[in-house]
Design a protein around this motif. Sequence first.
Motif, PDB file in Angstrom:
ATOM      1  N   ASP A   1     -11.144 -18.069  15.536  1.00 28.77           N
ATOM      2  CA  ASP A   1     -10.296 -16.891  15.747  1.00 28.77           C
ATOM      3  C   ASP A   1     -10.939 -15.625  15.182  1.00 28.77           C
ATOM      4  OD1 ASP A   1      -7.665 -15.731  16.538  1.00 28.77           O
ATOM      5  OD2 ASP A   1      -7.526 -15.350  14.387  1.00 28.77           O
ATOM      6  N   LYS A   2     -11.596 -15.786  14.007  1.00 29.45           N
ATOM      7  CA  LYS A   2     -12.245 -14.631  13.378  1.00 29.45           C
ATOM      8  C   LYS A   2     -13.695 -14.462  13.836  1.00 29.45           C
ATOM      9  CE  LYS A   2      -9.667 -14.838   8.999  1.00 29.45           C
ATOM     10  NZ  LYS A   2      -9.804 -15.009   7.531  1.00 29.45           N
ATOM     11  N   GLU A   3     -14.197 -15.403  14.607  1.00 29.21           N
ATOM     12  CA  GLU A   3     -15.611 -15.450  14.975  1.00 29.21           C
ATOM     13  C   GLU A   3     -16.477 -15.364  13.729  1.00 29.21           C
ATOM     14  OE1 GLU A   3     -18.098 -12.841  17.974  1.00 29.21           O
ATOM     15  OE2 GLU A   3     -16.749 -14.196  19.078  1.00 29.21           O
ATOM     16  N   VAL A   4     -16.157 -16.237  12.782  1.00 31.44           N
ATOM     17  CA  VAL A   4     -16.896 -16.314  11.526  1.00 31.44           C
ATOM     18  C   VAL A   4     -18.278 -16.936  11.775  1.00 31.44           C
ATOM     19  CG1 VAL A   4     -16.990 -17.568   9.327  1.00 31.44           C
ATOM     20  CG2 VAL A   4     -14.888 -16.385  10.005  1.00 31.44           C
ATOM     21  N   VAL A   5     -19.276 -16.390  11.127  1.00 34.05           N
ATOM     22  CA  VAL A   5     -20.608 -16.996  11.139  1.00 34.05           C
ATOM     23  C   VAL A   5     -20.698 -17.936   9.937  1.00 34.05           C
ATOM     24  CG1 VAL A   5     -23.092 -16.577  10.965  1.00 34.05           C
ATOM     25  CG2 VAL A   5     -21.632 -14.977  12.227  1.00 34.05           C
ATOM     26  N   PHE A   6     -20.887 -19.217  10.204  1.00 29.41           N
ATOM     27  CA  PHE A   6     -20.944 -20.234   9.145  1.00 29.41           C
ATOM     28  C   PHE A   6     -22.379 -20.742   9.055  1.00 29.41           C
ATOM     29  CE2 PHE A   6     -20.559 -24.095   6.867  1.00 29.41           C
ATOM     30  CZ  PHE A   6     -19.350 -24.090   6.181  1.00 29.41           C
ATOM     31  N   LYS A   7     -22.994 -20.603   7.883  1.00 29.60           N
ATOM     32  CA  LYS A   7     -24.383 -21.009   7.708  1.00 29.60           C
ATOM     33  C   LYS A   7     -24.529 -21.985   6.548  1.00 29.60           C
ATOM     34  CE  LYS A   7     -26.579 -16.733   9.376  1.00 29.60           C
ATOM     35  NZ  LYS A   7     -27.596 -15.679   9.064  1.00 29.60           N
ATOM     36  N   GLY A   8     -25.414 -22.941   6.734  1.00 28.04           N
ATOM     37  CA  GLY A   8     -25.815 -23.806   5.633  1.00 28.04           C
ATOM     38  C   GLY A   8     -27.050 -23.225   4.965  1.00 28.04           C
ATOM     39  N   SER A   9     -27.152 -23.421   3.653  1.00 28.13           N
ATOM     40  CA  SER A   9     -28.304 -22.924   2.899  1.00 28.13           C
ATOM     41  C   SER A   9     -28.956 -24.101   2.187  1.00 28.13           C
ATOM     42  CB  SER A   9     -27.858 -21.867   1.882  1.00 28.13           C
ATOM     43  OG  SER A   9     -28.970 -21.345   1.180  1.00 28.13           O
ATOM     44  N   PHE A  10     -30.273 -24.244   2.347  1.00 28.32           N
ATOM     45  CA  PHE A  10     -30.987 -25.386   1.777  1.00 28.32           C
ATOM     46  C   PHE A  10     -32.169 -24.911   0.944  1.00 28.32           C
ATOM     47  CE2 PHE A  10     -33.860 -29.189   2.342  1.00 28.32           C
ATOM     48  CZ  PHE A  10     -33.112 -30.035   1.539  1.00 28.32           C
ATOM     49  N   ARG A  11     -32.020 -25.021  -0.354  1.00 26.44           N
ATOM     50  CA  ARG A  11     -33.054 -24.668  -1.319  1.00 26.44           C
ATOM     51  C   ARG A  11     -33.540 -23.222  -1.152  1.00 26.44           C
ATOM     52  NH1 ARG A  11     -36.226 -30.326  -0.491  1.00 26.44           N
ATOM     53  NH2 ARG A  11     -34.825 -31.655  -1.719  1.00 26.44           N
ATOM     54  N   TYR A  12     -34.828 -23.048  -0.796  1.00 25.85           N
ATOM     55  CA  TYR A  12     -35.433 -21.726  -0.708  1.00 25.85           C
ATOM     56  C   TYR A  12     -36.654 -21.834   0.182  1.00 25.85           C
ATOM     57  CZ  TYR A  12     -36.585 -24.416  -4.846  1.00 25.85           C
ATOM     58  OH  TYR A  12     -36.818 -25.455  -5.705  1.00 25.85           O
ATOM     59  N   GLY A  13     -37.099 -20.683   0.678  1.00 24.11           N
ATOM     60  CA  GLY A  13     -38.217 -20.671   1.605  1.00 24.11           C
ATOM     61  C   GLY A  13     -39.214 -19.585   1.261  1.00 24.11           C
ATOM     62  N   PRO A  14     -40.060 -19.221   2.227  1.00 23.03           N
ATOM     63  CA  PRO A  14     -41.107 -18.236   1.969  1.00 23.03           C
ATOM     64  C   PRO A  14     -40.560 -16.925   1.418  1.00 23.03           C
ATOM     65  CG  PRO A  14     -41.477 -19.316   4.073  1.00 23.03           C
ATOM     66  CD  PRO A  14     -40.134 -19.777   3.591  1.00 23.03           C
ATOM     67  N   GLY A  15     -41.149 -16.482   0.329  1.00 20.69           N
ATOM     68  CA  GLY A  15     -40.792 -15.198  -0.261  1.00 20.69           C
ATOM     69  C   GLY A  15     -39.647 -15.233  -1.251  1.00 20.69           C
ATOM     70  N   ASP A  16     -38.907 -16.343  -1.318  1.00 22.33           N
ATOM     71  CA  ASP A  16     -37.728 -16.359  -2.190  1.00 22.33           C
ATOM     72  C   ASP A  16     -38.094 -16.352  -3.671  1.00 22.33           C
ATOM     73  OD1 ASP A  16     -35.886 -16.321  -0.078  1.00 22.33           O
ATOM     74  OD2 ASP A  16     -35.997 -18.490   0.167  1.00 22.33           O
ATOM     75  N   PHE A  17     -39.099 -17.138  -4.058  1.00 24.65           N
ATOM     76  CA  PHE A  17     -39.519 -17.130  -5.459  1.00 24.65           C
ATOM     77  C   PHE A  17     -40.089 -15.762  -5.836  1.00 24.65           C
ATOM     78  CE2 PHE A  17     -38.623 -21.464  -6.125  1.00 24.65           C
ATOM     79  CZ  PHE A  17     -38.878 -21.801  -7.452  1.00 24.65           C
ATOM     80  N   GLN A  18     -40.906 -15.191  -4.938  1.00 25.77           N
ATOM     81  CA  GLN A  18     -41.475 -13.879  -5.241  1.00 25.77           C
ATOM     82  C   GLN A  18     -40.384 -12.834  -5.408  1.00 25.77           C
ATOM     83  OE1 GLN A  18     -42.527 -15.974  -2.804  1.00 25.77           O
ATOM     84  NE2 GLN A  18     -44.679 -15.622  -2.288  1.00 25.77           N
ATOM     85  N   LEU A  19     -39.374 -12.874  -4.538  1.00 28.81           N
ATOM     86  CA  LEU A  19     -38.297 -11.902  -4.639  1.00 28.81           C
ATOM     87  C   LEU A  19     -37.476 -12.125  -5.898  1.00 28.81           C
ATOM     88  CD1 LEU A  19     -36.664  -9.573  -3.641  1.00 28.81           C
ATOM     89  CD2 LEU A  19     -35.585 -11.062  -1.942  1.00 28.81           C
ATOM     90  N   ALA A  20     -37.237 -13.382  -6.242  1.00 25.59           N
ATOM     91  CA  ALA A  20     -36.497 -13.682  -7.469  1.00 25.59           C
ATOM     92  C   ALA A  20     -37.214 -13.106  -8.685  1.00 25.59           C
ATOM     93  CB  ALA A  20     -36.326 -15.197  -7.620  1.00 25.59           C
ATOM     94  N   ILE A  21     -38.519 -13.297  -8.738  1.00 26.56           N
ATOM     95  CA  ILE A  21     -39.287 -12.778  -9.868  1.00 26.56           C
ATOM     96  C   ILE A  21     -39.324 -11.251  -9.836  1.00 26.56           C
ATOM     97  CG2 ILE A  21     -41.631 -12.631 -10.812  1.00 26.56           C
ATOM     98  CD1 ILE A  21     -41.892 -15.628 -10.231  1.00 26.56           C
ATOM     99  N   GLY A  22     -39.359 -10.676  -8.637  1.00 31.36           N
ATOM    100  CA  GLY A  22     -39.304  -9.221  -8.526  1.00 31.36           C
ATOM    101  C   GLY A  22     -38.003  -8.652  -9.061  1.00 31.36           C
ATOM    102  N   LEU A  23     -36.899  -9.347  -8.793  1.00 32.72           N
ATOM    103  CA  LEU A  23     -35.605  -8.904  -9.312  1.00 32.72           C
ATOM    104  C   LEU A  23     -35.576  -8.949 -10.839  1.00 32.72           C
ATOM    105  CD1 LEU A  23     -33.194 -10.680  -6.789  1.00 32.72           C
ATOM    106  CD2 LEU A  23     -33.670  -8.228  -6.921  1.00 32.72           C
TER     107      LEU A  23
END
Length: 370
Positions: free
Chosen positions: A294-316
């Motif tokens: 009814d709301k046209e919700v976007v439902f996503k699964g998230s699994f661990r991390y991928g390219p760039g995620d560790f670098q971005l985490a350390i950048g933060l």
Amino acid sequence: MTVTKETHTPNEAFVLHPGGKFTFEERSKPTIQSPRDVIVQVMATGLCGSDVHYWQHGRIGRYVVEKPITLGHESTGIVVESGSSVEGLTVGDRVALEPGIACNTCNHCRNGRYNLCKDMRFAATPPYDGTLARYYRVPAECCFKLPSHISLRDGTLIEPLSVAVHSSRLAGNMQEKSVIVFGAGPVGLLCCAVARAFGASKVIAVDVVPARLASASNYGATHTYQMTSGKPDENAADLLAAAGLGLGADIALDATGAEPCLNCGILALAQGGTFVQVGLRKPNLSLPVGQICDKEVVFKGSFRYGPGDFQLAIGLLDSRRVRLDGLVTHEFEFAQAENAFENVAGRAGIKSVIYGPGVDEKAANVASEY
């Protein structure tokens, strides 16, 4: 800081056996097997809910503890050996470990989604050993230098921070958006911090434990809401009223995997909102599919991390847009590792850390000496 370099030093490991029994064992020290390999002396390891689940239940989905396994995957350490082709790392560097090694040749890897690689060798996921040992071998690309102001202890949170980064990126643009985060454990609080760093105007932390919610404002939450045992629609209405979100929230991240949280989150979303499932508990849950449609919700699964995620985490962390102060609430020597598991199972504090064999706790608690 003293780093053990002698090749004859035993590789003490904390080992889980089928049936839930722990032992300490001396295993062979890992050796360089590729010119890109490094050997890391593990200094500190944070305990994850998955580690405790393997201990208590012996399996997570299709991954079953069928033979002795070393747990642990949220680790920092010091490089003690490196292969001939390693660049950018030297012996003595303080690093956070990305604990998964993908095949790098399958379609998922080639398309930049290596977290979905079917041949992923992920630490502490049967049959692959984890990091609760003195030494661990990884490819150089799985080592990330710690910012100078981050201690080896707090650096163990970079792995769960990368989970939060990955799920927040999946949620899309957060600038001036309202975000609900279910669960005020380590991953949930880090999701709050990342959402604020990504520009969210409102971040509502939700949990059933008041003590956990009490610290949420330190990690980016602008509002908190204590879930009750009431109906999901009642909780959703109360949550939105408390946060001043009359039309609903733009984004919901669930770090609990609990059915009441999923239902509440979907009901609390605005039309066209996005829901990202971060945490897992029971594999099959009942969802308000009618509301999703009814709301046209976007439902996503998230699994661990991928390219760039560790670098971005350390950048933060490097930019201090995300801070880790106070998240580690319990610390244990290597000989007390089983006590650490019991502590996490009892839901005491926020994050528990186990120091590596022979590690000086005071040295691991300070920032870089280099």
